[in-house]
Design a protein around this motif. Structure first.
Motif, PDB file in Angstrom:
ATOM      1  N   SER A 110       0.853  -1.185   0.000  1.00  0.00           N
ATOM      2  CA  SER A 110       0.000   0.000   0.000  1.00  0.00           C
ATOM      3  C   SER A 110       0.894   1.241   0.000  1.00  0.00           C
ATOM      4  O   SER A 110       2.070   1.175   0.372  1.00  0.00           O
ATOM      5  CB  SER A 110      -0.919   0.009   1.220  1.00  0.00           C
ATOM      6  OG  SER A 110      -0.178   0.238   2.392  1.00  0.00           O
ATOM      7  N   LYS A 111       0.355   2.359  -0.425  1.00  0.00           N
ATOM      8  CA  LYS A 111       1.143   3.590  -0.537  1.00  0.00           C
ATOM      9  C   LYS A 111       1.662   4.057   0.820  1.00  0.00           C
ATOM     10  O   LYS A 111       2.661   4.756   0.892  1.00  0.00           O
ATOM     11  CB  LYS A 111       0.305   4.688  -1.189  1.00  0.00           C
ATOM     12  CG  LYS A 111       0.012   4.408  -2.640  1.00  0.00           C
ATOM     13  CD  LYS A 111      -0.830   5.483  -3.254  1.00  0.00           C
ATOM     14  CE  LYS A 111      -1.152   5.118  -4.702  1.00  0.00           C
ATOM     15  NZ  LYS A 111      -1.984   6.127  -5.347  1.00  0.00           N
ATOM     16  N   SER A 112       1.000   3.658   1.887  1.00  0.00           N
ATOM     17  CA  SER A 112       1.409   4.100   3.221  1.00  0.00           C
ATOM     18  C   SER A 112       2.488   3.219   3.846  1.00  0.00           C
ATOM     19  O   SER A 112       2.989   3.522   4.921  1.00  0.00           O
ATOM     20  CB  SER A 112       0.195   4.139   4.156  1.00  0.00           C
ATOM     21  OG  SER A 112      -0.338   2.839   4.314  1.00  0.00           O
ATOM     22  N   GLU A 113       2.874   2.140   3.167  1.00  0.00           N
ATOM     23  CA  GLU A 113       3.868   1.214   3.717  1.00  0.00           C
ATOM     24  C   GLU A 113       5.195   1.328   2.991  1.00  0.00           C
ATOM     25  O   GLU A 113       5.240   1.413   1.761  1.00  0.00           O
ATOM     26  CB  GLU A 113       3.382  -0.235   3.619  1.00  0.00           C
ATOM     27  CG  GLU A 113       2.221  -0.554   4.524  1.00  0.00           C
ATOM     28  CD  GLU A 113       1.813  -2.018   4.412  1.00  0.00           C
ATOM     29  OE1 GLU A 113       1.854  -2.693   5.450  1.00  0.00           O
ATOM     30  OE2 GLU A 113       1.456  -2.453   3.302  1.00  0.00           O
ATOM     31  N   ASP A 114       6.281   1.337   3.756  1.00  0.00           N
ATOM     32  CA  ASP A 114       7.634   1.338   3.182  1.00  0.00           C
ATOM     33  C   ASP A 114       8.136  -0.071   2.933  1.00  0.00           C
ATOM     34  O   ASP A 114       8.908  -0.306   2.016  1.00  0.00           O
ATOM     35  CB  ASP A 114       8.605   2.050   4.122  1.00  0.00           C
ATOM     36  CG  ASP A 114       8.333   3.534   4.213  1.00  0.00           C
ATOM     37  OD1 ASP A 114       7.810   4.108   3.239  1.00  0.00           O
ATOM     38  OD2 ASP A 114       8.629   4.121   5.270  1.00  0.00           O
TER      39      ASP A 114
END
Length: 134
Positions: free
Chosen positions: A81-85
């Protein structure tokens, strides 16, 4: 009862032990097993599964210790997801759970304790069933 019985003494000085097991489900190269230990040696299930060449998932002592990631199960179309590195594991601990324990007191009374599968193991099973055959 569809159990396979293991009679093994893995180490030359080891004590004999007996484990029975049943394959309950299979998905994505993994299996859900039910074990019954008849002798109760330390690490008995883990040692027997390593001996058979199928160590328990996430077993750092007898297996690779590698966690289970969704990307290794859902090979097609996996994206963070875009929020995970970085990806977090679905399961990062030993995939072993005591579902039923039967304890006997010195007087012969039995106490049966039951515990459902923990959430992380249930989630892992669900993902393996859903994506494991890609």
């Amino acid at each position: 009862f569809p159990y396979t019985t293991l009679f093994r003494s893995i180490a030359a000085k080891g004590k004999p032990s007996i484990t029975t097991y049943e394959v309950l489900e299979e998905a994505g190269g993994y299996s859900l097993l039910r074990f019954k230990i008849l002798t109760g040696r330390t690490h008995q299930i883990r040692v027997h599964m390593k001996f058979l060449g199928n160590p328990i998932l996430c077993d750092e002592l007898y297996g690779s210790g590698e966690p289970l990631f969704l990307s290794s199960v859902k090979r097609k179309n996996f994206r963070l997801s875009k929020s995970e590195d970085e990806e977090r594991p679905i399961l990062g601990r030993l995939a072993l759970h005591a579902h039923i324990l039967i304890l006997k007191s010195p007087s012969g009374n039995e106490l049966t304790l039951e515990a459902p599968l923990p959430k992380d193991i249930r989630a892992s099973l669900n993902q393996l069933k859903k994506w494991g055959n890609q």
